[in-house]
Design an enzyme around this catalytic site. Sequence first.
Site, short mmCIF file in Angstrom:
data_model
loop_
_atom_site.label_atom_id
_atom_site.label_comp_id
_atom_site.label_asym_id
_atom_site.label_seq_id
_atom_site.Cartn_x
_atom_site.Cartn_y
_atom_site.Cartn_z
N HIS A 145 52.82 -42.72 14.22
CA HIS A 145 53.34 -43.17 12.92
C HIS A 145 53.00 -44.65 12.79
O HIS A 145 53.43 -45.47 13.59
CB HIS A 145 54.84 -42.95 12.82
CG HIS A 145 55.38 -43.28 11.46
ND1 HIS A 145 55.52 -42.34 10.46
CD2 HIS A 145 55.78 -44.47 10.91
CE1 HIS A 145 56.01 -42.91 9.37
NE2 HIS A 145 56.16 -44.21 9.62
N CYS A 146 52.22 -44.98 11.76
CA CYS A 146 51.71 -46.34 11.60
C CYS A 146 52.53 -47.09 10.55
O CYS A 146 52.54 -46.70 9.38
CB CYS A 146 50.24 -46.30 11.19
SG CYS A 146 49.52 -47.94 10.99
N PRO A 147 53.22 -48.16 10.94
CA PRO A 147 53.99 -48.93 9.94
C PRO A 147 53.11 -49.65 8.93
O PRO A 147 53.55 -49.93 7.82
CB PRO A 147 54.78 -49.93 10.81
CG PRO A 147 53.99 -50.06 12.07
CD PRO A 147 53.36 -48.71 12.29
N ASN A 150 52.67 -47.05 6.44
CA ASN A 150 53.93 -46.36 6.12
C ASN A 150 53.71 -44.85 6.03
O ASN A 150 54.16 -44.19 5.09
CB ASN A 150 54.52 -46.89 4.81
CG ASN A 150 55.95 -46.38 4.58
OD1 ASN A 150 56.68 -46.12 5.53
ND2 ASN A 150 56.34 -46.23 3.32
N ASN A 151 53.00 -44.32 7.00
CA ASN A 151 52.68 -42.90 6.98
C ASN A 151 52.34 -42.45 8.40
O ASN A 151 51.99 -43.27 9.26
CB ASN A 151 51.49 -42.63 6.06
CG ASN A 151 51.36 -41.17 5.66
OD1 ASN A 151 52.21 -40.35 6.00
ND2 ASN A 151 50.31 -40.84 4.93
#
Length: 357
Positions: A145-147, A150-151
Amino acid sequence: MAPSGSRIKRGCQRVLYWIPVLFIAAIVAWSYYAYVLQLCIVVYLLVYHVVFVMFVWAYWQTIFTQPMNPLKEFQLSYSDKELLERDDRGESQQEILRRIAKELPISTRTNSGAIRFCDRCQLLKPDRCHHCSVCDKCILKMDHHCPWVNNCVGFSNYKFFMLFLLYSLLYCLFVTATDLKYFIKFWLNGLPDTQAKFHILFLFFSASMFSVSLASLFIYHCWLVCNNRSTLEAVRAPVFRHGTDKNGFSLGCGKNFRQVFGDEVKYWPIPVFSSSGDGCSFPTCLVNLDPEQPPSPTGPIPTTKSAAEGRQFPSKPLRESQSRLLTSTPSWSDNEGAANKDRKGASNPIMTIEHEA
């Protein structure tokens, strides 16, 4: 008051999750202003805008492509849910899950050898699928999950994520290279004392720093693609019935690359979906066989109309879309009659594709 408070909390969390994305968007918007308006050279601008458009397109696709969830075939039926709730013994529950898993293309297990099951989503996890605590759902071939987007990065948008890293790296390198001579002039007092002086200085520093971090991240993910691993699998190798195997899904560098980018070369550099497979089942290079798997090594799942309606792009069955990946294997249709006979008596081991040298 409790439900209202939890809704407010979730709303605040959603707003906070978008802060890294807005930060990147602000940096990109400012860099466009600084380069186009303050460092305006016609020849540079032609190349700059090509790289800029591809970078923004790939970034947009990574952010707004919804992660794919497991098909309905992996969800428990109402009767199976009742059986699990009625019997609280772990071994009995595993027997129920094993019975359901026999009809599904599932090769991986937990560290203890149990069937991978998600309590929150109430489904059997397909291979390489994991539950994201931020998205609160199971994601097919979840990488992380990549901040910054945001996905969740997974099966549906991993190609977009790779192109985002590539074009953002090219963008930063191009800005750094074309701004270098003006940066040198700045230290030699060769630039006029205007507002552009600050933009040229800061543009060089920000582009060069992002180039270093993006280069390391891009090289790491290229290594993952060549070895057919996700970030989660690099940290913890997948567990098969015979044990842990970090290279269980690797088919060789070329075939691994085509799983992510597809077979048609013309789509490789473009942020459009072209990955192979359905995200629920993957060919393996395992030698030790799993007698609980269905006869097909790829385990294709028939895509029903209801399962396909919620998808943003058409999903190809694994047997069709990955046929080129399996050209080195024997014809499985010729063995269907023998497999059916073996099911009546002793179980027939399932053949899997051999690891490419």
